[in-house]
Structure formats: C-alpha cells, structure tokens
Design an enzyme around this catalytic site. Sequence first.
Site, PDB file in Angstrom:
ATOM      1  N   SER A 103       0.836  -1.124   0.051  1.00 46.95           N
ATOM      2  CA  SER A 103      -0.072   0.303  -0.100  1.00 46.95           C
ATOM      3  C   SER A 103       0.833   1.447   0.000  1.00 46.95           C
ATOM      4  O   SER A 103       1.865   1.112   0.483  1.00 46.95           O
ATOM      5  CB  SER A 103      -0.714   0.031   1.391  1.00 46.95           C
ATOM      6  OG  SER A 103      -1.537   1.298   1.339  1.00 46.95           O
ATOM      7  N   SER A 104       0.435   2.267  -0.925  1.00 46.09           N
ATOM      8  CA  SER A 104       1.263   3.433  -0.671  1.00 46.09           C
ATOM      9  C   SER A 104       1.261   4.260   0.789  1.00 46.09           C
ATOM     10  O   SER A 104       1.725   5.270   0.786  1.00 46.09           O
ATOM     11  CB  SER A 104       0.694   4.380  -1.806  1.00 46.09           C
ATOM     12  OG  SER A 104      -0.760   4.672  -1.758  1.00 46.09           O
ATOM     13  N   CYS A 105       0.343   3.755   1.498  1.00 41.80           N
ATOM     14  CA  CYS A 105       0.455   4.375   3.014  1.00 41.80           C
ATOM     15  C   CYS A 105       1.624   4.170   3.656  1.00 41.80           C
ATOM     16  O   CYS A 105       2.059   4.667   4.540  1.00 41.80           O
ATOM     17  CB  CYS A 105      -0.887   3.849   3.665  1.00 41.80           C
ATOM     18  SG  CYS A 105      -0.683   2.117   4.416  1.00 41.80           S
ATOM     19  N   TYR A 132      -1.629  -0.014   9.795  1.00 44.68           N
ATOM     20  CA  TYR A 132      -1.728  -0.878   8.794  1.00 44.68           C
ATOM     21  C   TYR A 132      -0.501  -0.486   8.054  1.00 44.68           C
ATOM     22  O   TYR A 132       0.042  -1.485   7.324  1.00 44.68           O
ATOM     23  CB  TYR A 132      -2.961  -0.060   7.777  1.00 44.68           C
ATOM     24  CG  TYR A 132      -3.243  -0.792   6.388  1.00 44.68           C
ATOM     25  CD1 TYR A 132      -3.938  -1.818   6.421  1.00 44.68           C
ATOM     26  CD2 TYR A 132      -2.949  -0.241   5.317  1.00 44.68           C
ATOM     27  CE1 TYR A 132      -3.985  -2.482   5.049  1.00 44.68           C
ATOM     28  CE2 TYR A 132      -3.127  -0.497   3.837  1.00 44.68           C
ATOM     29  CZ  TYR A 132      -4.047  -1.991   3.991  1.00 44.68           C
ATOM     30  OH  TYR A 132      -3.609  -2.478   2.719  1.00 44.68           O
ATOM     31  N   LYS A 136       2.001  -3.553   6.483  1.00 43.66           N
ATOM     32  CA  LYS A 136       2.440  -3.657   5.033  1.00 43.66           C
ATOM     33  C   LYS A 136       3.975  -3.657   4.604  1.00 43.66           C
ATOM     34  O   LYS A 136       4.677  -4.119   3.980  1.00 43.66           O
ATOM     35  CB  LYS A 136       1.786  -2.557   4.137  1.00 43.66           C
ATOM     36  CG  LYS A 136       0.320  -2.938   4.003  1.00 43.66           C
ATOM     37  CD  LYS A 136       0.105  -4.365   3.576  1.00 43.66           C
ATOM     38  CE  LYS A 136      -1.375  -4.797   3.095  1.00 43.66           C
ATOM     39  NZ  LYS A 136      -1.460  -6.002   2.745  1.00 43.66           N
ATOM     40  N   HIS A 176     -13.302   3.297   1.387  1.00 42.15           N
ATOM     41  CA  HIS A 176     -12.314   4.211   0.983  1.00 42.15           C
ATOM     42  C   HIS A 176     -13.070   5.206   0.485  1.00 42.15           C
ATOM     43  O   HIS A 176     -14.412   5.319   0.333  1.00 42.15           O
ATOM     44  CB  HIS A 176     -11.175   3.684  -0.229  1.00 42.15           C
ATOM     45  CG  HIS A 176     -10.178   2.864   0.644  1.00 42.15           C
ATOM     46  ND1 HIS A 176     -10.337   1.599   0.538  1.00 42.15           N
ATOM     47  CD2 HIS A 176      -9.136   3.232   1.542  1.00 42.15           C
ATOM     48  CE1 HIS A 176      -9.225   1.165   1.250  1.00 42.15           C
ATOM     49  NE2 HIS A 176      -8.392   1.890   1.724  1.00 42.15           N
TER      50      HIS A 176
END
Length: 309
Positions: A103-105, A132, A136, A176
């Site tokens: 994930s880009s988070c 989260y 990841k 989202h």
Amino acid sequence: MRILLTGGSGMVGRNLQEHPAADKFEILAPRSQELDLLDRKAVSSYMEEKKPDLVIHAAGRVGGIQANMADPVGFLVDNSLMGIHVINEAYKAGVEKCINLASSCMYPRSATNPLSEDQILTGELEPTNEGYALAKITATRLSQYISKVDSTRKYVTLVPCNLYGKYDKFDPAHSHMIPAVIRKIHEAKMAGLSAVDIWGDGEARREFMFVADLASCVFKVIEQMRADVPLLMNVGLGKDHTINEYYRAVADVIGFQGEFEHDLTKPVGMRQKLIDSTRVGSVGWQAKTSLREGIEQTYQYFLKDVINE
C-alpha cells in the site's frame, strides 16, 4: 501454473479472478472458512498440501481513515500476521515466486511527491493509518529479505495507489473515499438534498486507480517474472486530483446538482500522495481506465449489486 491467491473474496482478489488472463492458470482462492490466514499452522499445512507455484498475497483488513483510527490495534496485528504467515510459509514450503500487494500508505507523511520506492522507511508515517502501514512494510521487507538470501526466489512487492471499482465496499464507516462519495452523493440526490459535506478543505490530493487496471498489472508481472523484474514497484497512474475534483466527478456521473460544504473540523490525512510509477513501466504496463469511465462502471455496479442487496 498453480496460483494461491489470498484475499480472493475481496475487491482485488475478485477482480484478479475475473480478469481474462486468469483462465491461463489454476487459481486457488480459499475463503477464510477454508484457510484462516491468522493461523500459522493452517497456512503451513495448506502450502504443503497444495504446493502452489506462485502466491499472490492480496488479503488484508482494509478501510478508510475512520476505520483505521477506530481500531489501530486490529489493523496492525491482523495485517502483520497475515503477511508474515503467507509469505514466510510460502518460503518454507519452497514456493519460488510470490507477489505481495502492499500500500502507498507505507510512505512517510512528509516525503516529497511523486513518491519513489526508495523513500520507504525514510520518515514518520501518517498517524491516521500507521498500524496498517507498519504491517505492509513488514510484509514488504520480508519479501525483500527472502529474495536477498535465496537467489532462487522471486518475491515481488507491488505498491498500488488508492483503488476503487467493482466489488468495492460502500459503507462510509469502512470504505475508501470514492465508494463512500458515490454512496453519499447518490443518497443525497435521492433525498433531494441541496448540499453534501466534504471533510477538510477538499484540497488534499489523491491518486485513485480503477482496480481492474491493477489486475492487469499483476498478470503482466507474472508473465515477465524473470531475474531483472524489480522486486519493489509502485503501480499507479502518475497523476492525481484534489478531493474536491473527485466529488465533482462523482456528482457529474450521478447527476447531483447540489453544492458542497467543507467541514474543517475533520481529519484529511496526507496533503498529497502521488506515487512514481516509472519502475513498473519496465514490464510494459500502463493503466488504461480514465477517471470518468472508472466512476461510471463503479456506479453501475453500486446500482445493480449493492443497493439492491
């Protein structure tokens, strides 16, 4: 080739199974009742019994800002355990190839945009989804370590931007932004409301990709999973829009004529999160679905399969 797909009942997993390229493979997509990814022994036994040639780890506990802030413990623990169990047990079972969906988070909240893969772990994470993100990052690093210590293994991590599309969740408490906005604006239109609220000033920028494009990227990577395929690749559009622009795009598709009101007391997360997808171009992939086309298809799915449930 036999593929074990985790998260097969989720948005990404279902789109992967419906992609035309899926017919070329034997895809095992066990539901949680058949395989509990939080149970390490169960995962180990499944790997040994089924002997997949490749694992796609798409499972995860996901949600928007509200969900992440409400249960950071669950998002950290469940996603960490799932990632470690799936990837490490695949390694121990002799699986040579793995695609881990991250994930880009994972990127630092203050990192310079566009976000490049080498910026991961160079700064503080965004607090609203830190649990989260940490999970990841753990799965990503594990995949990299395995590929480093064993040259016969190719454990690739793909870092998609925000996703939306068919089989998305439309519950505002768990979804989202785009599916939540679709439901909010649809209900506002049906109720004859004159205005819809937007969290914050609406000027934060986000990159949203239609999920079917991610599915096409995964199968492209599988086709070209050779020694020179990068182990870590962003997957996105290379362009972003403001929250206000997404609201207007959804309103245009739905036909909502009302106004937008900004609630400046609400959190907005990172001000921008645009990823650099240059590296994934090396496998010959590029996203093809326009924002309007993606919203139209997602809204039609919402009308047909969600509100009529």
